[in-house]
Enzyme design. Structure first.
Site, short mmCIF file in Angstrom:
data_model
loop_
_atom_site.label_atom_id
_atom_site.label_comp_id
_atom_site.label_asym_id
_atom_site.label_seq_id
_atom_site.Cartn_x
_atom_site.Cartn_y
_atom_site.Cartn_z
N ARG A 261 -14.42 92.23 -7.84
CA ARG A 261 -15.57 92.25 -8.75
C ARG A 261 -15.40 93.32 -9.81
O ARG A 261 -15.64 93.09 -10.97
CB ARG A 261 -16.85 92.47 -7.94
CG ARG A 261 -18.08 92.68 -8.78
CD ARG A 261 -19.34 92.60 -7.96
NE ARG A 261 -19.50 91.27 -7.37
CZ ARG A 261 -20.21 91.02 -6.27
NH1 ARG A 261 -20.82 92.00 -5.66
NH2 ARG A 261 -20.30 89.79 -5.82
N TYR A 262 -15.04 94.52 -9.39
CA TYR A 262 -14.85 95.63 -10.32
C TYR A 262 -13.36 95.73 -10.63
O TYR A 262 -12.52 95.42 -9.77
CB TYR A 262 -15.34 96.94 -9.69
CG TYR A 262 -16.79 96.91 -9.24
CD1 TYR A 262 -17.81 97.13 -10.15
CD2 TYR A 262 -17.13 96.66 -7.92
CE1 TYR A 262 -19.14 97.10 -9.74
CE2 TYR A 262 -18.45 96.63 -7.51
CZ TYR A 262 -19.46 96.86 -8.42
OH TYR A 262 -20.77 96.83 -8.01
N ARG B 168 -11.21 97.94 -8.00
CA ARG B 168 -11.50 97.89 -6.56
C ARG B 168 -11.46 96.46 -6.05
O ARG B 168 -11.88 95.55 -6.77
CB ARG B 168 -12.91 98.40 -6.27
CG ARG B 168 -13.05 99.88 -6.21
CD ARG B 168 -14.47 100.29 -6.55
NE ARG B 168 -14.67 100.26 -7.99
CZ ARG B 168 -15.86 100.38 -8.58
NH1 ARG B 168 -16.94 100.53 -7.88
NH2 ARG B 168 -15.95 100.36 -9.90
N CYS C 125 -18.48 91.12 14.58
CA CYS C 125 -19.04 92.47 14.63
C CYS C 125 -19.47 92.77 16.06
O CYS C 125 -19.87 91.86 16.79
CB CYS C 125 -20.28 92.57 13.75
SG CYS C 125 -19.89 92.47 12.01
N CYS D 41 -26.37 92.71 13.15
CA CYS D 41 -27.55 93.41 12.64
C CYS D 41 -28.45 92.39 11.96
O CYS D 41 -27.98 91.59 11.14
CB CYS D 41 -27.15 94.48 11.63
SG CYS D 41 -25.78 95.50 12.22
N CYS E 136 -28.25 91.89 8.10
CA CYS E 136 -26.89 91.80 7.53
C CYS E 136 -26.85 90.95 6.25
O CYS E 136 -27.40 89.85 6.19
CB CYS E 136 -25.96 91.19 8.56
SG CYS E 136 -24.27 91.04 7.97
N ARG F 260 -24.18 89.52 5.17
CA ARG F 260 -23.27 88.38 5.38
C ARG F 260 -23.70 87.55 6.58
O ARG F 260 -22.88 86.97 7.30
CB ARG F 260 -21.83 88.89 5.53
CG ARG F 260 -21.41 89.71 4.33
CD ARG F 260 -19.90 89.77 4.10
NE ARG F 260 -19.67 90.52 2.88
CZ ARG F 260 -19.28 91.80 2.85
NH1 ARG F 260 -19.03 92.45 3.97
NH2 ARG F 260 -19.13 92.43 1.70
N ASP G 277 -30.79 93.68 0.78
CA ASP G 277 -30.48 92.54 -0.08
C ASP G 277 -31.39 91.36 0.22
O ASP G 277 -31.92 91.20 1.33
CB ASP G 277 -29.01 92.12 0.11
CG ASP G 277 -28.05 93.15 -0.46
OD1 ASP G 277 -28.43 93.85 -1.42
OD2 ASP G 277 -26.94 93.27 0.08
N ASP H 95 -28.18 96.43 -5.02
CA ASP H 95 -26.99 95.63 -5.31
C ASP H 95 -27.52 94.35 -5.96
O ASP H 95 -28.20 93.55 -5.30
CB ASP H 95 -26.24 95.33 -4.01
CG ASP H 95 -24.75 95.30 -4.22
OD1 ASP H 95 -24.32 95.17 -5.39
OD2 ASP H 95 -24.00 95.39 -3.22
N LYS I 131 -23.93 97.41 -8.38
CA LYS I 131 -24.94 98.35 -7.88
C LYS I 131 -25.59 99.11 -9.04
O LYS I 131 -24.92 99.55 -9.96
CB LYS I 131 -24.27 99.37 -6.95
CG LYS I 131 -23.66 98.74 -5.71
CD LYS I 131 -23.06 99.79 -4.82
CE LYS I 131 -22.30 99.14 -3.67
NZ LYS I 131 -21.07 98.45 -4.10
#
Ligand code: SF4
Length: 458
Positions: A162-163, A166, A175, A179, A182, A184, A343, A380, A387
């Site tokens: 995206r950037y 990075r 995981c 959570c 999450c 994702r 999010d 985000d 961000k």
């Protein structure tokens, strides 16, 4: 200590979920099934604090050597509602409802993280992060499956670019704890996958071919679910790419299964620095002696640890909760880095807070504690916008020559704004002289300028 026994062995030995631990065999003679203790009404048996309540009640006969074996913890994650009822009181109706929820958004929690829950408190901040809730479904139409539009920036499977400088490698969707907030969550239904060797090669080839990439973030799912040798292979290959300067690992293991941060892992990571590790504590109760020891092992191996928490309704959405969390992090030498607005993910609406709450929290912390303890509050943006930091507004008015500012106490100050340079710029060689000296100012400047040796110069 009086206890009665119940059989939990069969419930906890789940094998239903694909496990990515290559060495995750079941033949370790040390390994015992989780404990056989039942909930007791005897007040004498209560632990001194609320934390570790479930370990005390249900896993009390598990030797520390087994409890601290991260593979045992991983294999014995609670993944079914029937298992959960052994630890947390749930009515028949609640069980039925949660079964429906877990068909869409599965459940997984390590015995260690489960042990931090106070089973008698429905509002326990750790319970709310790990245990499914019916509102995941009732408010499930709000938000998007992929609000950050990660698919749009996926250049090869598992690699998000995206950037310019990075990339993000998503190596697995597995995981230790799923959570409830999450980002994702959409991946959970895919049943547990790890990138194939061919996919990893494609990701590495892309990074090699794009010389602007100087920062590689390894994330997931949680990348530390991979075995240490598997992870070492990938990290060593990334380190072999000359233009990659730093590697970052995003992991929640220090919080939900700190036993994973063992000496073998730390020694391996130490070989491929600079590696930075970002973890995800959301509440001060997660900062246990085990979590502190895990962070300490990382730090002693030369791996800086930063924290990225998520602002969650009813969990950490107050100045007090965030201040306690950040003070606790500093005490274990972990830097509070980001506080994320939760999010807009489907199935998480009940945990989201208005944006103003985050700004008020930062405002309530600023001035009342060290700046080191204050994370940057960020949103985000949807559709891959990236961000954006949000701050309380301290500028009340501004003219060309002055700002009117308020401080953390609400007092108002006028600040002269030096809009134009007071002096012509000095030539570079005059900025770092060998010793103190009086130098000739430019012709138009009639005031002698005294240049001192600066501590930045030595
Ligand atoms: S550890 Fe991270 S990726 Fe995994 S479920 Fe939790 S928030 Fe999602």
């Amino acid at each position: 200590m009086k206890t009665s026994s119940v059989k939990l062995k069969s419930q906890l030995r789940h094998e239903s979920e694909k496990c990515c631990l290559e060495s995750c065999s079941n033949d370790d003679p040390e390994e015992e099934p989780p404990g056989k203790r039942s909930m007791s009404d005897d007040p004498e048996e209560e632990p001194p604090g609320k934390a570790a309540a479930i370990r005390y009640r249900f896993f009390g006969d598990i030797p520390d050597g087994v409890w601290n074996n991260w593979k045992w913890q991983f294999r014995n994650r609670v993944t079914r509602v029937e298992q959960l009822t052994q630890f947390i009181p749930l009515s028949a109706e609640e069980q039925a409802q949660l079964r429906l929820v877990t068909m869409r958004y599965p459940l997984a929690v390590t015995p260690y993280y489960l042990s931090l829950i106070n089973p008698d408190d429905p509002d326990d901040p750790i319970r709310k992060q790990a245990i499914p809730s019916t509102v995941e479904m009732t408010m499930g139409s709000m938000g998007a499956e992929d609000p950050l539009d990660e698919k749009k920036d996926t250049v090869v499977p598992g690699l998000i670019h995206r950037y310019p400088d990075r990339v993000l490698l998503v190596l697995t969707d597995i995981c230790p704890v799923l959570c409830r907030h999450c980002t994702r969550k959409r991946e959970w239904r895919n049943g547990g996958w790890v990138r194939s060797p061919a996919e990893v090669e494609a990701m590495l080839a892309y990074i090699s071919q794009h010389k602007a990439i100087r920062d590689v973030i390894i994330s997931g799912g949680d990348p530390l679910t991979l075995s240490t040798p598997h992870l070492e292979y990938i990290i060593s290959r990334i380190r072999g790419i000359k233009h990659v300067e730093i590697i970052r690992i995003g992991t929640r293991f220090p919080v939900v299964l700190p036993q994973r941060i063992d000496n073998e892992l730390c020694s391996m990571l130490a070989k491929y620095g600079p590696i930075w590790l970002n973890t995800h504590f959301n509440h001060v109760r997660e900062i246990t002696p085990e979590a502190a020891a895990a962070c300490d092992r990382l730090l002693r191996s030369g791996i800086p640890v930063n924290n990225q928490s998520v602002l969650l309704r009813g969990i950490n959405d107050s100045v007090e909760a965030q201040t306690e969390l950040c003070h606790g992090l500093l005490k274990i030498k972990v830097r509070p880095y980001y506080l994320f607005q939760c999010d807009e993910v489907q199935g998480t609406e009940h945990l989201r807070t208005p944006v103003e709450v985050g700004i008020k929290i930062i405002e309530g912390m600023r001035g009342h504690t060290s700046g080191l303890a204050i994370p940057t509050f960020v949103i985000d943006l949807p559709q891959g916008g990236g961000k954006v930091p949000l701050q309380p507004d301290y500028v009340l008015a501004q003219t060309e020559g002055e700002l009117m500012l308020r401080n953390y106490e609400g007092r108002i100050f006028h600040y002269r704004n030096p809009a134009k340079p007071a002096y012509p710029e000095l030539p570079a060689e005059m900025l770092c002289p060998a010793s103190s000296a009086t130098v000739s100012p430019p012709q138009e400047n009639r005031v002698p300028v005294r240049v001192r040796r600066s501590s930045k110069c030595v």
